[in-house]
Design an enzyme around this catalytic site. Structure first.
Site, mmCIF file in Angstrom:
data_model
loop_
_atom_site.group_PDB
_atom_site.id
_atom_site.type_symbol
_atom_site.label_atom_id
_atom_site.label_comp_id
_atom_site.label_asym_id
_atom_site.label_seq_id
_atom_site.Cartn_x
_atom_site.Cartn_y
_atom_site.Cartn_z
ATOM 1 N N CYS A 110 0.742 -1.054 0.175
ATOM 2 C CA CYS A 110 0.186 0.116 0.236
ATOM 3 C C CYS A 110 1.209 1.285 0.129
ATOM 4 C CB CYS A 110 -0.625 0.312 1.527
ATOM 5 S SG CYS A 110 -1.170 -1.326 1.792
ATOM 6 N N HIS A 140 -9.112 3.366 -2.015
ATOM 7 C CA HIS A 140 -7.864 3.041 -1.587
ATOM 8 C C HIS A 140 -7.605 2.309 -2.243
ATOM 9 C CE1 HIS A 140 -3.862 1.680 -0.011
ATOM 10 N NE2 HIS A 140 -4.685 1.177 1.058
#
Ligand SMILES: [Zn+2]
Lengths: 388, 130
Positions: free
Chosen positions: A87, A336
């Protein structure tokens, strides 16, 4: 080293783009960034692309070349490099672009991030994300990503007695901000009850403590500061770039509810910029789960360890508070798309510093920070940006 | 997980076989072949763990991944083994019973079924007790 500035930003809407492909998304973000910098593609010297798992999500590797090709640069043969740190891929791609320009090796460099996550079943995307943790010794024994962050939350609440309501305020605040961001996946305000009555995912975390599965892309263009005014009237200077690593597995950490890599990257960034947390006007932190924002604002020094729940519930992280956190809506409300998140954070801070953030504008914003986490904290990238 | 990838780790997964740095005495589970403290001076030997520990933190997973064998919610925990290292594991107990500081001991159990091949993976879980 040369000073570096951001001269252009572009971001797709974040959400479920069932009718748009991986290529469509990054081409849109890149075109928006070029248009913003009033730049034509021939000026680009190099590209760095943050992407976590195109291999799992769309069965495509070799993303650097693919993006350069579909951005129309195949015949110019520019270097195009994929950067992967789960991420934190986007944050690291930005850092690589900044280093390339600072070193003098390149002049005009694109840092992009992209993830197309909804082409696979939710089970498959969840499993791909588990690869950000330790597959052999966390994933294999039944750890899910929400499960790992839930164990951080259990540890934190046990040590510091934060209430479930205080934790929920993170999501309420981020949805309030997301409702003021045109690119947000969930631009709806929610109440404390929305969070507290949502489905339990991994105790104590509920569905509204978790960031969603998202498609999206973002791109920024960096250049030497002394050339920035050729392209823009509002160059934003990169005051610091920092990166840190830690153990891949949560169980090997010194303290379960402190991300030591956040602490290290934050301290390095403040030292490089010769600033302290008091100089920061707003920060985009990595709230993949509500508890992650609680840890982040403590680890970066915005409040004392164990006090972030009260700090949040008191409104100090809202726009108008002591330190506005996640004015974009954060990962929770803005969405996200893992590889794009770190770049989107830079886009948000640049918009704030230019005074272009509309209904979520922080007054008199001069200096902003981004904080991008890979896995449960095995990689952290922190950047500080400022008005010139 | 492929057959080769799983079988390679059977002593570790079935018998809690980790490692120990005989230079500094630090234990490793999951096993490491390089001591982060002694670096190149560390001498690594196999060490079988006794299988007793204490819950450091835990969660109750409600929405489990497809291939895991536990029906319904299950307790996932980080435990500190008595020899020192911490590991992630499932605890077989009533979810309401799980607590930070609870003593647990290792047992041999089915962990997951590989969706495609149908192969059943076994490994170590923990149950409450001394
Ligand atoms: Zn040693």
């Amino acid at each position: 080293m040369r000073d570096v500035a951001v001269i252009g930003i572009g971001c797709t809407r974040f959400g479920e783009h069932w009718n748009r492909s991986f290529r469509d998304l990054f081409v849109e973000a890149g075109a928006l960034a070029l248009e913003d910098a009033k730049l034509s593609g021939e000026k680009i010297d190099a590209m760095y692309v943050g992407n976590m798992s195109a291999g799992r999500f769309i069965e495509q590797e070799h993303i650097g070349a693919l993006i350069a090709d579909y951005a129309g640069m195949a015949t110019r043969h520019i270097p195009a490099t994929r950067v992967e740190a789960a991420c934190a891929s986007g944050g690291l791609a930005f850092r690589q672009a900044v280093i390339a320009v600072a070193s003098g090796m390149e002049d005009i460099v694109v840092a992009a991030g992209v993830e197309k996550m909804t082409d696979v079943e939710p089970g498959a995307s969840t499993d791909a994300l588990t690869g950000a943790a330790d597959r052999e010794w966390e994933g294999f024994v039944g750890a899910t990503f929400p499960g790992l962050y839930a164990m951080i939350a259990t540890d934190y609440m046990h040590k510091y007695h934060m209430t479930r309501e205080q934790l929920a305020q993170v999501a309420v605040k981020n949805h309030y901000n997301g409702a003021r961001n045109p690119i947000a996946q969930f631009p709806q305000e929610i109440t404390l009850d929305t969070v507290l009555k949502s489905t339990m995912v991994a105790e104590p975390l509920r569905l509204f403590d978790c960031s969603p599965i998202t498609d999206g892309a973002a791109a920024v263009i960096v250049a030497p500061l002394d050339r920035a005014r050729e392209f823009t009237d509002t160059p934003i200077k990169v005051l610091a770039t920092a990166q840190a690593s830690d153990t891949i597995a949560l169980h090997d950490r010194r303290d379960i509810s402190t991300l030591d890599a956040s602490v290290a990257a934050g301290q390095r960034a403040f030292k490089m910029a010769k600033l302290t947390n008091k100089d920061i006007n707003m920060v985009e932190v990595h709230d993949c789960f509500s508890i992650a924002e609680i840890c982040a604002i403590e680890d970066l020094g915005f409040c004392r360890k164990g006090t972030a729940g009260k700090f949040t519930a008191d409104g100090e992280t809202a726009i108008g508070g002591k330190i506005p956190v996640n004015t974009s809506g954060g990962l929770k409300a803005c969405g996200h798309p893992v590889g794009a998140t770190g770049i989107k954070q830079v886009c948000e801070i640049v918009q704030q510093l230019r005074g272009d953030a509309g209904r979520r504008q922080v007054e008199n914003a001069k200096i902003g920070m981004t904080h991008n986490v890979g896995g449960t904290g095995a990689t952290v990238a922190v950047h500080i940006l400022g008005r010139v | 997980m492929t057959v080769a990838r799983f079988w390679r780790k059977i002593p570790q997964r079935y018998n809690l076989e980790g490692t120990k740095c005989t230079t500094c005495g630090r234990h490793f589970f999951p096993p490491r072949t390089f001591c982060p403290d002694c670096r190149r001076n560390g001498k690594i030997a196999v060490h079988k763990f006794a299988g007793f520990g204490t819950i450091v933190t835990y969660t109750v997973i409600q929405t489990e991944p497809d291939h895991f064998s536990s029906p319904g919610p299950y307790v996932l925990a980080i435990i500190k083994l008595d020899e020192g290292p911490q590991m992630t594991t499932q605890i077989i107990c009533d979810p309401k019973e799980a607590k930070i500081g609870m003593r647990v001991k290792s047992v041999f159990r089915k962990i997951a079924t590989d969706g495609e091949s149908g192969i059943i993976h076994y490994g170590t879980k923990f149950v409450p007790g001394e």
